[in-house]
Design an enzyme around this catalytic site. Structure first.
Site, short mmCIF file in Angstrom:
data_model
loop_
_atom_site.label_atom_id
_atom_site.label_comp_id
_atom_site.label_asym_id
_atom_site.label_seq_id
_atom_site.Cartn_x
_atom_site.Cartn_y
_atom_site.Cartn_z
N GLU A 99 11.85 -71.40 13.28
CA GLU A 99 12.58 -72.67 13.29
C GLU A 99 11.77 -73.85 13.83
O GLU A 99 11.06 -73.73 14.83
CB GLU A 99 13.85 -72.51 14.12
CG GLU A 99 14.83 -73.63 13.97
CD GLU A 99 16.27 -73.16 14.08
OE1 GLU A 99 17.14 -74.00 14.28
OE2 GLU A 99 16.51 -71.95 13.94
N LYS A 135 12.58 -72.74 9.16
CA LYS A 135 14.00 -73.08 9.34
C LYS A 135 14.13 -74.53 9.79
O LYS A 135 13.49 -74.95 10.76
CB LYS A 135 14.65 -72.16 10.37
CG LYS A 135 14.89 -70.75 9.86
CD LYS A 135 15.53 -69.87 10.92
CE LYS A 135 17.00 -70.13 11.06
NZ LYS A 135 17.64 -69.16 12.00
N THR A 159 19.20 -74.32 7.88
CA THR A 159 20.13 -73.69 8.82
C THR A 159 21.14 -74.71 9.34
O THR A 159 21.13 -75.87 8.96
CB THR A 159 19.34 -73.03 9.97
OG1 THR A 159 20.22 -72.29 10.80
CG2 THR A 159 18.61 -74.07 10.81
#
Length: 325
Positions: A99, A135, A159
């Site tokens: 992420e 992400k 996400t």
């Protein structure tokens, strides 16, 4: 009779939602996904302290001995996420999701810069970039960043996705995968509707993801749908047949220990959708998001939650540095 996990794995790709390497070894999934909260939890496990120390040393060496503590921590955060991802990839045949800092969620250029850096760190570790999904929070700015990154063959997982509008924008941008948060949608409706119990088929999160999946398949979008953030196995059962599901170890254990016949609920070859195709620009996206109170509130809450996890992880890294000679 086979357990639910084995049956589910035959019709949907099951992804382990954890940063704990031991849990990944246990379930041997094709893919795995992490987020700041999961990395924070894993980083507090005693057996991983050597990994953290090695990352701090590597970070200090890479940016120079004269770097400030904050500079070392910033570099260590990126390297730690990639280090966990690299260790995960040693244990699975497929992809790992890593992420981008949630604090960059409303900054397209900063998100692109961070994503490129993470990918280069993976490259330097000898990892095929096709095994990595970056992400990014599904804000308009994040979606636009992902659109540019996908054109550079940097694959993205969008996400903190809670609404149909976000999902359509992601598909139009050509992102590789989306992760709609089933359980967090349920949480919102429980808190705001006065209803505390939902049947699996009537679960608002399940209904939202079902709508997205069928819309994608109706109009031939290549973006994969990976249901995420589950509160119970009933939600998972109702999405059997979806492209992917990322599931926490506790729920994977429940599925593994539950026998019964699992019925396919979603079929990409027979999508059931009456939705007209939606065309979006930034103005339309923001207008529809403002009308969707649940999606707007949960997106903001999710970004704040991941930001807090990042800040806590930075604090842990700083404290680790303070005890060094």
């Amino acid at each position: 009779m086979a357990n639910l996990l084995d049956q589910l794995s035959a019709m949907t790709i099951v992804v382990v939602d954890t940063g704990d390497l031991q849990e990944i070894n246990k379930f041997a999934p094709r893919d795995a996904t992490t987020n700041p909260s999961l990395i924070l939890a894993a980083a507090q496990i005693p057996s991983y302290q050597n990994l953290i120390d090695e990352t701090l040393i590597s970070s200090r060496l890479s940016i120079g001995k004269q770097a400030s503590m904050q500079e070392v921590v910033n570099e260590s955060l990126d390297q730690l996420c990639v280090r966990f991802g690299t260790e995960i990839l040693k244990r699975i045949p497929g992809r790992v999701s890593t992420e981008v800092d949630a604090r960059l969620s409303y900054d397209t250029e900063a998100t692109i810069t961070k994503a490129r850096k993470l990918i280069n760190l993976y490259k330097n570790s000898g990892i095929d970039v096709n095994r990595v999904l970056i992400k990014i929070a599904a804000t308009w700015e994040g979606i636009k960043a992902a659109e540019i990154l996908e054109k550079e063959s940097i694959h993205c997982n969008l996400t903190l996705l809670f609404g149909f509008t976000q999902a359509v924008a992601c598909a139009e941008a050509g992102v590789t995968l989306i992760s709609p948060f089933v359980g967090r949608i349920l949480d919102w409706y429980k808190a705001n509707s006065g209803i505390t119990t939902y049947l699996g088929s009537e679960d608002p999160g399940v209904m939202s993801v079902t709508k997205i999946f069928n819309y994608y398949k109706k109009y031939g979008y290549k973006t994969e749908v990976m249901g995420a953030s589950f509160r119970n196995i009933d939600e998972i059962v109702e999405l059997a047949g979806i492209d992917l599901l990322t599931i926490a170890p506790t729920l994977l254990n429940q599925l593994k220990n539950t026998e019964g016949k699992l019925i396919r609920k979603l079929n990409s070859l027979v999508p059931i959708s009456t939705e007209e195709r939606l065309q979006l620009d930034q103005r339309k996206f923001e207008q529809l998001m403002n009308l969707d109170r649940m999606a707007s509130e949960k997106l903001t809450e999710g970004i704040l939650g991941f930001t807090k996890a990042i800040e806590n992880l930075e604090l842990q890294l700083s404290n680790r540095l303070l005890v060094w000679p």
